[in-house]
Motif scaffolding. Structure first.
Motif, PDB file in Angstrom:
ATOM      1  N   MET A   1      -9.211   8.143  -4.412  1.00  0.00           N
ATOM      2  CA  MET A   1      -8.748   9.370  -5.203  1.00  0.00           C
ATOM      3  C   MET A   1      -7.765   8.810  -6.274  1.00  0.00           C
ATOM      4  N   ASP A   2      -6.996   7.866  -6.037  1.00  0.00           N
ATOM      5  CA  ASP A   2      -5.749   7.282  -6.713  1.00  0.00           C
ATOM      6  C   ASP A   2      -6.828   6.548  -7.833  1.00  0.00           C
TER       7      ASP A   2
ATOM      8  N   VAL B   1      -1.292   3.739   7.626  1.00  0.00           N
ATOM      9  CA  VAL B   1      -0.622   2.682   6.825  1.00  0.00           C
ATOM     10  C   VAL B   1       0.220   2.089   7.905  1.00  0.00           C
TER      11      VAL B   1
ATOM     12  N   TYR C   1      -2.111   9.694   6.614  1.00  0.00           N
ATOM     13  CA  TYR C   1      -2.223   8.394   5.845  1.00  0.00           C
ATOM     14  C   TYR C   1      -1.034   7.502   6.360  1.00  0.00           C
ATOM     15  N   MET C   2       0.090   8.317   6.466  1.00  0.00           N
ATOM     16  CA  MET C   2       1.432   7.463   6.845  1.00  0.00           C
ATOM     17  C   MET C   2       1.146   6.599   8.451  1.00  0.00           C
TER      18      MET C   2
ATOM     19  N   LYS D   1      -9.476   4.312   8.875  1.00  0.00           N
ATOM     20  CA  LYS D   1     -10.155   3.893   7.523  1.00  0.00           C
ATOM     21  C   LYS D   1     -10.467   4.917   6.809  1.00  0.00           C
TER      22      LYS D   1
ATOM     23  N   GLY E   1       5.080  15.213   5.451  1.00  0.00           N
ATOM     24  CA  GLY E   1       3.917  15.756   6.469  1.00  0.00           C
ATOM     25  C   GLY E   1       4.547  16.785   7.570  1.00  0.00           C
TER      26      GLY E   1
ATOM     27  N   GLU F   1      -5.856  -1.314  10.277  1.00  0.00           N
ATOM     28  CA  GLU F   1      -6.762  -1.251   8.795  1.00  0.00           C
ATOM     29  C   GLU F   1      -5.970  -1.996   7.884  1.00  0.00           C
TER      30      GLU F   1
ATOM     31  N   MET G   1      -2.868  15.606   5.811  1.00  0.00           N
ATOM     32  CA  MET G   1      -3.263  14.438   5.304  1.00  0.00           C
ATOM     33  C   MET G   1      -2.333  13.224   5.147  1.00  0.00           C
ATOM     34  N   ASN G   2      -0.968  13.802   4.733  1.00  0.00           N
ATOM     35  CA  ASN G   2       0.040  12.812   4.475  1.00  0.00           C
ATOM     36  C   ASN G   2       0.497  12.270   5.811  1.00  0.00           C
TER      37      ASN G   2
ATOM     38  N   VAL H   1      -8.060   8.370   0.162  1.00  0.00           N
ATOM     39  CA  VAL H   1      -6.941   8.059  -0.749  1.00  0.00           C
ATOM     40  C   VAL H   1      -6.821   7.152  -1.720  1.00  0.00           C
TER      41      VAL H   1
ATOM     42  N   ILE I   1       0.248   9.056  -1.960  1.00  0.00           N
ATOM     43  CA  ILE I   1       1.059   9.399  -0.736  1.00  0.00           C
ATOM     44  C   ILE I   1       1.921   8.663  -0.349  1.00  0.00           C
TER      45      ILE I   1
ATOM     46  N   LEU J   1      -7.442   6.241   4.741  1.00  0.00           N
ATOM     47  CA  LEU J   1      -7.115   5.214   3.732  1.00  0.00           C
ATOM     48  C   LEU J   1      -7.933   4.797   2.402  1.00  0.00           C
ATOM     49  N   ASN J   2      -9.153   5.053   2.892  1.00  0.00           N
ATOM     50  CA  ASN J   2     -10.163   4.615   1.611  1.00  0.00           C
ATOM     51  C   ASN J   2     -10.526   5.844   0.779  1.00  0.00           C
TER      52      ASN J   2
ATOM     53  N   SER K   1       6.093  16.430   1.885  1.00  0.00           N
ATOM     54  CA  SER K   1       5.701  15.204   1.539  1.00  0.00           C
ATOM     55  C   SER K   1       5.707  14.380   2.723  1.00  0.00           C
TER      56      SER K   1
ATOM     57  N   ARG L   1       0.963  -1.207   0.184  1.00  0.00           N
ATOM     58  CA  ARG L   1       0.122  -0.040   0.031  1.00  0.00           C
ATOM     59  C   ARG L   1       0.860   1.203  -0.178  1.00  0.00           C
TER      60      ARG L   1
END
Ligand code: SF4
Ligand code: FES
Lengths: 243, 257
Positions: free
Chosen positions: B214-215, B252, B248-249, B205, A205, B257, B244-245, B211, A29, B208-209, A203, A23
């Motif tokens: 979006m991709d 992940v 997201y990280m 969740k 964050g 999730e 957001m970055n 993004v 991102i 992750l969903n 990037s 992922r």
């Protein structure tokens, strides 16, 4: 996502629990994140590399000594060079992957497009792929010149075999073609860094009202120092040590 | 075009005309005379359309609804700038006094693979809807409105959430980005809910969903040029993308999730 469809059967990736890793590498991102980390680590390499090479100004003895000490620790060197190769390859692969996606994201161009960022004329950020490609070309030539010692494909007829590191370096830099290429390489690298350095923080964050202005300034200074530093090697070292 | 006009304007418009999604399109020129500088940009287009209808021609299709900067439907490219030359302004809030007598104004639809053209200046922005559908909400049942003091929200979190919630989903960020990236929009939606207690249950969740959607909608990748921020009528910032970055990280690397 909780959809009605059945979950795919657990494969090897799920058994070892690496889905997060894929992922990371396949999402926009995640890709930018890896791009940023590899870029910043490569910046670290640049700083160390420039520091070492500035010894060229100090003369043959000190430089050879430095090169010798570096190459003596060959176990460490293998680790470092492998690491660098991985960083480079990841950075380059992601450049292609993201640039391809970006190109596909707008198929028909605007008849007219103007920036809305106040004061923007033409930014390094528009040329990251192009500047990166030039730097890559330069790095490859540089590796051929001074790391791999591949004489056969050297069209400039430099015979570097069995030369001491200092003499070999001065010889490469004395060649007019390489001097021009090395200088241009350094300047384009600086342009790449003038956006890349601070962009990497974004990037990752790492954007904060207290620190972001400082990071942006640092990025410009770093880009300037690296460009001027490496360009000065190509421009002045052969002049100083001309025999 | 930094000065403002006070007398009536005579203008040449070049407008993208396209009869349907798969039809060929082209720029077409129109001349308009005696446009009041107090008109909004959309009112100017209304005048043009009335004249076209009177002549028996097809009027120019453009999206609009609220005409006061809150619905997010009206965006077009004006002389190569999303929503025109003013910052923090939607197309409907742009006034004709921003232009000068004799100007040529080029009007194009948003261009992005994820925003296919429906007709003339109208694009299909349902890709944004699908991103929202994949997580831009709170699905836990919160019951009736709770007492305002029962859910403590720090002032700065409330302000950040409110600022992010200002996104009107207009798509100017995508339109102005050289990569047609939707990150500013998605970051507004993700950070809006991540800042509030009600958003916590689905925090990982959601990012992750959203993004992932979006991709899959074929938006481009962010290269941190900041054009989106400059074009955004609602003041969404690059710092929202950075947040957001991080979200997201974190999701992940550290969520289940
Ligand atoms: S982030 Fe700004 S430009 Fe993008 S959709 Fe929302 S309001 Fe429009
Ligand atoms: S018409 Fe609603 S924002 Fe312009």
């Amino acid at each position: 996502m909780e959809t009605g469809s059945a979950r795919p059967k657990a494969g090897l990736i799920d058994c070892v629990g690496l889905r997060w890793f894929f992922r990371l590498l396949s999402s926009s991102i995640g890709q930018k994140f890896v791009m940023g980390i590899t870029g910043l680590l490569l910046c670290g390499f640049l700083a160390a590399h420039l520091a070492g090479n500035l010894l060229l100004f100090a003369g043959a003895e000190l430089f050879n000594d430095y090169a010798h000490k570096l190459h003596e620790q060959w176990e460490l060197l293998i680790v470092a060079e492998t690491g660098l190769a991985v960083l480079f390859l990841a950075h380059i692969y992601l450049a292609f992957a993201t640039a391809a996606g970006n190109g596909r994201a707008r198929e028909d161009d605007y008849a007219m497009k103007q920036p809305k960022v106040p004061g923007r004329v033409i930014g390094a950020n528009t040329w990251m792929f192009a500047s990166g490609a030039v730097v890559l070309g330069f790095v490859l030539l540089h590796l051929v010149d001074l790391r791999l010692g591949m004489e056969g494909i050297d069209l400039r007829g430099l015979k570097l075999k069995d030369m001491k590191p200092f003499d070999a370096t001065v010889k490469v830099l004395s060649n007019p073609i390489s001097r021009v290429v090395y200088t241009i390489g350094a300047i384009i690298l600086g342009i790449h860094l003038s956006h890349g350095f601070s962009s990497a923080f974004q990037s990752l964050g790492l954007n904060h009202p207290k620190y972001t202005p400082m990071i942006k300034l640092l990025g410009k200074i770093f880009a300037f120092v690296i460009a001027v530093g490496f360009a000065s090697l190509a421009l002045f070292v052969p002049e100083i040590w001309r025999k | 075009m930094n000065h403002t006009s006070t007398k009536a304007l005579n203008l040449t418009l070049k407008i993208w005309r396209q009869a349907g999604p798969d039809q060929p399109g082209a720029l077409k020129s129109y001349t308009l005379t005696d446009i009041s500088p107090d008109m909004s940009f959309l009112e100017m287009l209304d005048v043009l359309n009335e004249q076209l209808i009177a002549k028996g021609e097809e009027p120019v299709a453009f999206d609009h609804d609220c005409r006061e900067g809150i619905c997010g439907t009206c965006g077009v490219m004006i002389n190569g700038q999303a929503h025109g030359p003013d910052s923090a302004t939607t197309t409907c809030q742009l006034h004709m006094r921003r232009f000068s007598d004799g100007d040529t104004i080029l009007i194009e639809p948003w261009r992005a693979r994820a925003f296919p053209i429906v007709r003339d200046l109208v694009v299909d922005r349902s890709a944004f809807d699908r991103i929202i559908q994949s997580g831009g909400y709170v699905s836990v049942n919160t019951g009736g409105a709770p007492d305002a003091n029962a859910i403590p929200v720090p002032g700065h979190a409330q302000q950040d959430a409110m600022a992010a919630a200002a996104c009107i989903g207009c798509g100017a960020c995508v339109a102005s980005c050289k990569n047609a990236s939707a990150m500013l929009f998605v970051s507004a939606k993700v950070t809006h809910l991540a800042d509030l207690p009600q958003g916590q249950a689905e925090r990982s969740k959601r990012v992750l969903n959203m993004v992932a959607t979006m991709d899959s909608e074929k938006f481009g990748n962010c290269t941190n040029t900041g054009e989106c921020e400059a074009a955004c009528p609602a003041g969404i910032k690059l710092s929202n993308i950075a947040q957001m970055n991080r979200e997201y990280m974190k999701a992940v690397l550290f969520s289940c999730e």
